[in-house]
Each structure stands twice: as C-alpha cells, then as structure tokens.
Design an enzyme around this catalytic site. Structure first.
Site, PDB file in Angstrom:
ATOM      1  N   LYS A 204     -22.034  38.191   7.302  1.00  0.00           N
ATOM      2  CA  LYS A 204     -21.232  39.107   8.136  1.00  0.00           C
ATOM      3  C   LYS A 204     -20.883  38.516   9.498  1.00  0.00           C
ATOM      4  O   LYS A 204     -19.907  38.910  10.125  1.00  0.00           O
ATOM      5  CB  LYS A 204     -21.965  40.441   8.316  1.00  0.00           C
ATOM      6  CG  LYS A 204     -23.216  40.387   9.178  1.00  0.00           C
ATOM      7  CD  LYS A 204     -23.773  41.788   9.397  1.00  0.00           C
ATOM      8  CE  LYS A 204     -24.984  41.749  10.317  1.00  0.00           C
ATOM      9  NZ  LYS A 204     -25.509  43.093  10.593  1.00  0.00           N
TER      10      LYS A 204
ATOM     11  N   GLY B  21     -46.132  34.428  22.473  1.00  0.00           N
ATOM     12  CA  GLY B  21     -45.980  33.615  21.276  1.00  0.00           C
ATOM     13  C   GLY B  21     -44.927  32.539  21.490  1.00  0.00           C
ATOM     14  O   GLY B  21     -44.574  32.202  22.629  1.00  0.00           O
TER      15      GLY B  21
ATOM     16  N   HIS C  80     -47.522  -0.034  18.381  1.00  0.00           N
ATOM     17  CA  HIS C  80     -48.006   0.046  19.758  1.00  0.00           C
ATOM     18  C   HIS C  80     -46.930  -0.480  20.702  1.00  0.00           C
ATOM     19  O   HIS C  80     -46.303  -1.509  20.415  1.00  0.00           O
ATOM     20  CB  HIS C  80     -49.278  -0.813  19.914  1.00  0.00           C
ATOM     21  CG  HIS C  80     -49.750  -0.915  21.328  1.00  0.00           C
ATOM     22  ND1 HIS C  80     -50.442   0.098  21.941  1.00  0.00           N
ATOM     23  CD2 HIS C  80     -49.625  -1.904  22.254  1.00  0.00           C
ATOM     24  CE1 HIS C  80     -50.738  -0.272  23.185  1.00  0.00           C
ATOM     25  NE2 HIS C  80     -50.243  -1.492  23.393  1.00  0.00           N
TER      26      HIS C  80
END
Length: 462
Positions: free
Chosen positions: A39, A181, A439
């Site tokens: 929609k 949250g 690294h």
C-alpha cells in the site's frame, strides 16, 4: 468486488517490506508466478522508516563527532553545527538509490507488483483496488508500526514516534526518550552527536535489556562518558505538555522535562481490519501465529516478518520470506535458529551479539557447565588507532562449543559475521584459535578472545 479470475498466482504476498519482497524475489527465481501487493512503498519500514534512515542519521552523527574530535588525531578541523536539511538530503538520497534498485530488481524477476491497500478476502485471495487477486497460497507480511502506551497520545508535535523523529525539521535542544531498547538508544546516540541534551527512560534494570548484562553495563558507562543521561528501573506514569515542551512523570514521582518526548517502546504488528481473523487465522495480541516453517493454522496461508512473534529484524524477515518461498517451491527447508541470528544496535559504541547470554546459558546448561571470557579492546591495535573502547565476551559450554558472542565497541557490527559462523557451526575455541586473523584489524580481537579461551592467549594476560 470484481473477480480477476484470468490469473491464479502461485503466491500472493500482502506486504512489500523485507519479508514480503524477499519471498517474492526468491519464489520468482524458483519459477513460481508471484503477485506482490504493497500500500505504501516497496521496501517497507526497513528501507523508508527504519534500518536505513536511522543508520544514515547515526553516520551523520559520527561524522559530527569526528569533526569535533579531529584534534586528537592531529587534524585541524572545526565543527560549525548540524545542517538538518542537509542531513535529510543525504539520508533521502541513500533511500532513493536503494528504492530505485529494489524496484528494478522486482521488475527484472517478473513479479506482478500491485500498489494498493490489500485485504485478505479468503484463504486463497486478496482484494485490492477493486479486484480479487487469486493465489494457490497467500503470504501475510504486513509488518509493524511504532507502539505507544495507554493514555500516551503520539501527536507528532511534542510527543513523537520514530517515524516523526526521522523527518524532524530541527535538532531538538533537549529530548526524553521513553524506552532504552534498540530504537531508543540509537536515537539517543544520534541526537547526542547532533548536540541534543538526551535523557533515556527505561523501566527495566538496564539499557538494551535483551542483551547480555555485561554488554548493557559497558554501554551504560559509555553513555555516561558521552553525557547521555538515563533513568533505569522505574516505569513511566504520564506525560503532559508544559509551556515549552513536555513533562514526564515516572511511577516513583520523579519528573523530567524536555522539548520533545520520543516514544520508543517497540513496534506492534499491523493486522487489524485486514481480514485475518475473519478467515480463521490464529492470532495472539495482534500477532499472527505460525509454526517453525512460517505456516499458519490455515493450510494455504503463511506469515513472516514483524507480523509474527519472532525477532523484529529486517534480516529475519528476509530469511523467513526465503524459507516460505523455498518450501512452496518444494525445496527442503530448515527452521530458523533465532538464537543464531546476528543482532546489532548501531549506537556509539555499537552493541553486537549472536547466540545466548551467559545467564541463559547457565539456565540451560547449569552454572558449573558455563565458561565466560572477556577480551578488552584495549589490547587490540586497530581499536586503539580508532580510539574506541569496549569488550568481546565469549560464552562457552565447558569443554564444548561457544554458544554466545557479545561485543561492544565502534564497528563491532562489522565483526558479527564471523561471530555468527562461530555460533552456528558450533565451533570449539581451539578451532577458532587456529584461524589466522589479519593484523591490525578489529576482527583480530575475535581471534585473540578465542586464543585466550583456548588457553593460549597472545596479546592478553592469563
């Protein structure tokens, strides 16, 4: 209602968000004839009102912080403020590019795309734009909208939802965020970077309460250092207008005032008035109930995404939509292990995790059978270069697999891919320790943590 019986699709999908369009793309790829009904805009909440725009705001905030802190790196720069119209222009350009690409993708897969508000009219049909679209199977994927609380009216002015916050035409001087949250802490982080005085109200004991408690505590320390205020462990009681903003009162009588109140208490399913219950689809509190294969109690109807009571994450919607498409195409499917889904909160610093928390592991396996190890990012060269603090925590079943990886620090969301493999492949610490990590990278921190857990730490103390 005109019955368009000329075509019976293999699959009719109601909702073009993450779950719906993923199902459409995969089903079409597998040779099914698909109709996709939406929609609003293809892409749904994630693309237009969620994941993508919020992360664009957070990145703009990160750039602002980098400008403020450039002197730490020997770079002369000045921060002159936030051009909110420019921020929205940048955000909208990102959305527009992805939207255009998605439209092209759906068209290229020969999916019949129908723009309009659909409604389930039978176990095998959806009504839209005055037509009845028939299908051998129907997939419900109508998503979610921001929730509020009884008596708390989101007016879009001073009391706003995340939808309003994403298009706000100003940087608020002060803001109260109700809910600590994912949505709440992401907006708290972005707004603080923009210069807003932020207070987060969370009724539970910690920010990001579904995460491992250690991650929550590290984030809380980082937020304090950034000047983001928060009140934990007391629930909201009421909100009222003041002369210039909003006053929030908590259950213990404590009050807070700010220019705006952002209600970020989660999202609820879009299911009312869409014909689901009339067609006998089992529901609970607005959610459509499904089994592990996303099947409802009606044999011809499935449901995915935020509409069902699983993790409300776009990538979960993708996976659920794909599962349905493959099941309908006759492929062998495997239920989703939701613990094995990566979770990322894109605040500064980021919180990323996969697997279960230490508390949950102890509940399942027993406290004496669980080993936890913490690796501080202070020992990681790339994190030092980036000036980010944080930690990686591993949760292991004693003498067995790693069942939880919990990470806090800038860019930790980019490390959750390997963490996902570790959990889902039930890797032993010694097996991960054998892998050589580049690294200097932040990814190396995962390798170092597993070296330590395997009893042979390198850049870490015993």
């Amino acid at each position: 209602m005109a019955n368009d019986a000329s075509t019976v699709f293999d699959l009719v999908i109601l909702g073009g968000g993450s779950g719906g369009y993923a199902a459409a793309l995969r089903a079409s790829q597998l040779g099914l004839d698909v109709a996709l009904i939406e929609k609003n805009k293809l892409g749904g909440t994630c693309l237009h009102n969620g994941c993508i725009p919020t992360k664009a705001l957070l990145h703009a905030g990160e750039v602002a912080d980098q400008a403020r802190e450039a002197g730490q790196f020997g770079v002369k720069a000045s921060f002159e403020g936030i051009d909110i119209a420019g921020v929205h222009k940048y955000k909208d350009e990102v959305i527009a590019g992805l939207y255009k690409g998605l439209q092209g993708l759906v068209a290229s897969r020969k999916v019949t795309y129908i723009e309009g508000e659909g409604r389930l009219s039978s176990p095998t049909s959806v009504d839209v734009n005055g037509q009845r679209i028939q299908g051998r199977h129907v997939l419900l994927a109508t998503g979610s909208v921001p929730k509020s609380l009884p008596g708390l009216d989101i007016d879009g002015n001073r009391i706003i939802s995340s939808d309003h916050a994403l298009v706000l035409d100003r940087v608020p001087q002060s803001a109260i965020i109700l809910g600590g949250g994912v949505i709440g802490v992401e907006f708290a982080s972005a707004w603080k970077s923009f210069g807003t005085d932020v207070t987060v109200i969370e009724g539970l004991k910690h920010l990001v309460p579904v995460e491992d408690e250690n991650s929550s505590k590290i984030l809380e320390r980082a937020f304090r250092k950034r000047g983001i205020k928060f009140n934990l462990g007391t629930f909201f009681q009421k909100a009222e207008y003041t002369e210039s903003g909003v006053r929030v009162t908590l259950a213990d009588g404590k009050t807070f005032e700010a220019e705006v109140l952002l209600v970020a208490i989660g999202r609820g399913p879009v299911s009312q008035g869409l014909g689901y219950e009339e067609q006998g689809v089992a529901m609970d509190r607005g959610y459509v109930l499904v089994d592990e294969y996303m099947r409802t109690n009606v044999p011809t109807i499935s449901a995915v995404g935020d509409l069902v009571p699983t993790l409300q994450l776009a990538h979960v919607g993708f996976a659920e939509g794909i599962l349905v498409a493959e099941r309908l195409a006759g492929l062998k499917t495997v239920p989703i292990d939701y613990d094995g889904v990566p979770r990322v909160t894109y605040c500064h610093p980021e919180v990323a995790s996969v697997g279960i928390t230490e508390a949950k592991a102890k509940e399942i396996y027993g406290a004496d059978k669980v080993v936890a190890l913490k690796y501080n990012l202070a020992g990681n060269g790339k994190s030092k270069i980036l000036k980010t603090a944080g930690e990686i925590k591993l949760v292991q079943v004693k003498d067995g697999a790693v069942v939880g990886v919990h990470m806090v620090g800038d860019r930790m969301g980019e490390q959750v891919g390997e963490a996902q493999l570790i959990y889902n492949w039930e890797a032993l610490p010694a097996e991960v320790a054998q892998l050589i990590h580049a690294h200097p990278t932040q990814n190396e921190a995962l390798g170092e943590a597993h070296l330590a857990l395997a009893g042979k730490p390198l850049h870490a103390h015993d």
